[in-house]
Write a protein that holds these residues in place. Sequence first.
Motif, PDB file in Angstrom:
ATOM      1  N   ALA A 152       0.832  -1.204   0.000  1.00 53.70           N
ATOM      2  CA  ALA A 152       0.000   0.000   0.000  1.00 53.70           C
ATOM      3  C   ALA A 152       0.869   1.258   0.000  1.00 53.70           C
ATOM      4  CB  ALA A 152      -0.933  -0.006   1.208  1.00 53.70           C
ATOM      5  N   SER A 153       1.932   1.253   0.794  1.00 54.22           N
ATOM      6  CA  SER A 153       2.835   2.408   0.821  1.00 54.22           C
ATOM      7  C   SER A 153       3.568   2.546  -0.508  1.00 54.22           C
ATOM      8  CB  SER A 153       3.844   2.256   1.968  1.00 54.22           C
ATOM      9  OG  SER A 153       3.186   2.248   3.219  1.00 54.22           O
ATOM     10  N   HIS A 154       3.937   1.406  -1.093  1.00 50.36           N
ATOM     11  CA  HIS A 154       4.590   1.432  -2.404  1.00 50.36           C
ATOM     12  C   HIS A 154       3.653   2.015  -3.456  1.00 50.36           C
ATOM     13  CE1 HIS A 154       7.014  -0.966  -5.663  1.00 50.36           C
ATOM     14  NE2 HIS A 154       7.135   0.340  -5.779  1.00 50.36           N
ATOM     15  N   ALA A 155       2.370   1.641  -3.367  1.00 52.34           N
ATOM     16  CA  ALA A 155       1.395   2.148  -4.331  1.00 52.34           C
ATOM     17  C   ALA A 155       1.218   3.652  -4.201  1.00 52.34           C
ATOM     18  CB  ALA A 155       0.052   1.435  -4.139  1.00 52.34           C
ATOM     19  N   LEU A 156       1.273   4.170  -2.969  1.00 51.76           N
ATOM     20  CA  LEU A 156       1.149   5.615  -2.771  1.00 51.76           C
ATOM     21  C   LEU A 156       2.252   6.363  -3.510  1.00 51.76           C
ATOM     22  CD1 LEU A 156       0.190   6.039   1.004  1.00 51.76           C
ATOM     23  CD2 LEU A 156      -1.227   6.523  -0.984  1.00 51.76           C
ATOM     24  N   GLU A 194      -5.778  10.237 -18.245  1.00 50.95           N
ATOM     25  CA  GLU A 194      -4.822   9.333 -17.601  1.00 50.95           C
ATOM     26  C   GLU A 194      -4.291   9.933 -16.302  1.00 50.95           C
ATOM     27  OE1 GLU A 194      -0.346   7.565 -18.426  1.00 50.95           O
ATOM     28  OE2 GLU A 194      -1.661   7.951 -20.147  1.00 50.95           O
ATOM     29  N   ALA A 195      -3.969  11.219 -16.333  1.00 54.79           N
ATOM     30  CA  ALA A 195      -3.467  11.876 -15.125  1.00 54.79           C
ATOM     31  C   ALA A 195      -4.513  11.857 -14.013  1.00 54.79           C
ATOM     32  CB  ALA A 195      -3.060  13.318 -15.447  1.00 54.79           C
ATOM     33  N   GLU A 196      -5.770  12.138 -14.362  1.00 49.81           N
ATOM     34  CA  GLU A 196      -6.834  12.126 -13.361  1.00 49.81           C
ATOM     35  C   GLU A 196      -7.077  10.716 -12.837  1.00 49.81           C
ATOM     36  OE1 GLU A 196      -9.991  13.418 -10.899  1.00 49.81           O
ATOM     37  OE2 GLU A 196      -8.183  14.334 -11.762  1.00 49.81           O
ATOM     38  N   ASN A 197      -6.979   9.724 -13.699  1.00 49.77           N
ATOM     39  CA  ASN A 197      -7.160   8.346 -13.280  1.00 49.77           C
ATOM     40  C   ASN A 197      -6.068   7.930 -12.291  1.00 49.77           C
ATOM     41  OD1 ASN A 197      -6.508   5.137 -14.345  1.00 49.77           O
ATOM     42  ND2 ASN A 197      -8.569   5.664 -13.653  1.00 49.77           N
ATOM     43  N   GLU A 198      -4.835   8.315 -12.576  1.00 49.62           N
ATOM     44  CA  GLU A 198      -3.736   8.001 -11.655  1.00 49.62           C
ATOM     45  C   GLU A 198      -3.931   8.712 -10.312  1.00 49.62           C
ATOM     46  OE1 GLU A 198      -1.669   5.763 -12.188  1.00 49.62           O
ATOM     47  OE2 GLU A 198      -0.985   5.677 -14.272  1.00 49.62           O
ATOM     48  N   ARG A 199      -4.443   9.923 -10.352  1.00 53.00           N
ATOM     49  CA  ARG A 199      -4.686  10.650  -9.105  1.00 53.00           C
ATOM     50  C   ARG A 199      -5.775   9.976  -8.278  1.00 53.00           C
ATOM     51  NH1 ARG A 199      -7.736  14.458  -6.734  1.00 53.00           N
ATOM     52  NH2 ARG A 199      -9.251  14.322  -8.434  1.00 53.00           N
ATOM     53  N   MET A 200      -6.780   9.426  -8.945  1.00 49.84           N
ATOM     54  CA  MET A 200      -7.827   8.711  -8.225  1.00 49.84           C
ATOM     55  C   MET A 200      -7.292   7.433  -7.605  1.00 49.84           C
ATOM     56  SD  MET A 200     -10.484  10.519  -8.111  1.00 49.84           S
ATOM     57  CE  MET A 200     -11.497   9.239  -7.378  1.00 49.84           C
ATOM     58  N   HIS A 201      -6.299   6.807  -8.232  1.00 49.52           N
ATOM     59  CA  HIS A 201      -5.631   5.676  -7.586  1.00 49.52           C
ATOM     60  C   HIS A 201      -5.028   6.109  -6.253  1.00 49.52           C
ATOM     61  CE1 HIS A 201      -4.878   3.566 -11.746  1.00 49.52           C
ATOM     62  NE2 HIS A 201      -6.162   3.709 -11.459  1.00 49.52           N
ATOM     63  N   LEU A 202      -4.381   7.258  -6.278  1.00 52.36           N
ATOM     64  CA  LEU A 202      -3.761   7.773  -5.049  1.00 52.36           C
ATOM     65  C   LEU A 202      -4.811   8.067  -3.987  1.00 52.36           C
ATOM     66  CD1 LEU A 202      -1.282   8.873  -3.512  1.00 52.36           C
ATOM     67  CD2 LEU A 202      -1.720  11.075  -4.611  1.00 52.36           C
ATOM     68  N   MET A 203      -5.904   8.728  -4.381  1.00 49.04           N
ATOM     69  CA  MET A 203      -6.954   9.051  -3.424  1.00 49.04           C
ATOM     70  C   MET A 203      -7.558   7.779  -2.817  1.00 49.04           C
ATOM     71  SD  MET A 203      -7.047  12.344  -3.324  1.00 49.04           S
ATOM     72  CE  MET A 203      -5.259  12.276  -3.602  1.00 49.04           C
TER      73      MET A 203
END
Length: 330
Positions: A152-156, A194-203
């Motif tokens: 999870a930390s790696h994914a962040l 793509e940028a917004e999708n990656e940001r939603m992964h972070l959220m």
Amino acid sequence: MSSRMAGATLLRHLGPRLFAAAEPASGLAARSIMAPAAARILPARMASTASAAPDAKEGASAAAKTDSAATPEQSKTKSVVSYWGIESRKLVKPDGTEWPWFCFTPWDTYRADTSIDMEKHHKPKSVPDKVAYYAVRSLRVPMDLFFQRRHASHALLLETVAAVPPMVGGMLLHLRSLRRFEHSGGWIRALMEEAENERMHLMTFLEVTQPNWWERALVMAAQGVFVNAYFVGYLVSPKFAHRFVGYLEEEAVHSYTEYLKDLEAGKIENTPAPAIAIDYWRLPADATLKDVVTVIRADEAHHRDANHYASDIHYQGLTLKETPAPIGYH
């Protein structure tokens, strides 16, 4: 006519209006006499700076008393208005309940295509491809040593970096489109998505774990370096930049595959999926963390293919504007 004569003429015409009182007045009386006359000359200025009339003050005080008399529950239920004073639109879910998110809307949601090939790999052939491939591979070693099995930390950290290239690329294509008065073939929108999708992964992963202070410091340092390096790299060679991101997404697919293996083996608790993930990917209400990681991995695989495709376009001697972007590829 001289300026002095013009001023005298203006004073003769405006004098009776400005100084209508027969006797001199001072203090509050003078202000009350002169205010109506001056307001006819400068209505906007007087409206914005004049003191409130007694009846206006009484109305304001009555409104204040009404607000103070309202209960805390009533205050919380007041609708939020926009900057323009317009009540915000009420959004609802398909089941009729109120939409709880401000960071995305119901029409931004989708069902991830998990049937995409997760093992697909672009074999590097040219020298720039090999440089991009081994540069990404070299970054994997310190990340594995630093995070170990803390997926999870790696994914962040991964998502804070992965969201940078499409934003930078989209911005540069946007500026290029403005400079050259030309279309982009849909690539600006594709990269922004793509940028917004990656940001939603972070959220989403912020609901799973919270970064420590040193992880936050690492993100700031990595982002500060990577943003500027990718900006220069995209200016020099867009095909190399997209190939680099393609290999970066391949590593992301690998990382999420390892995450899924530990979830399936029971090494990590398969907790219920965060509410934001359920709404964003239209997952069932009983979805778990495994389901979330599965759809995120599918997103990364689509990003992988899109960036390798963009790089191939440049290798063919074409530009992105001449080849349509894969709309809705995430």
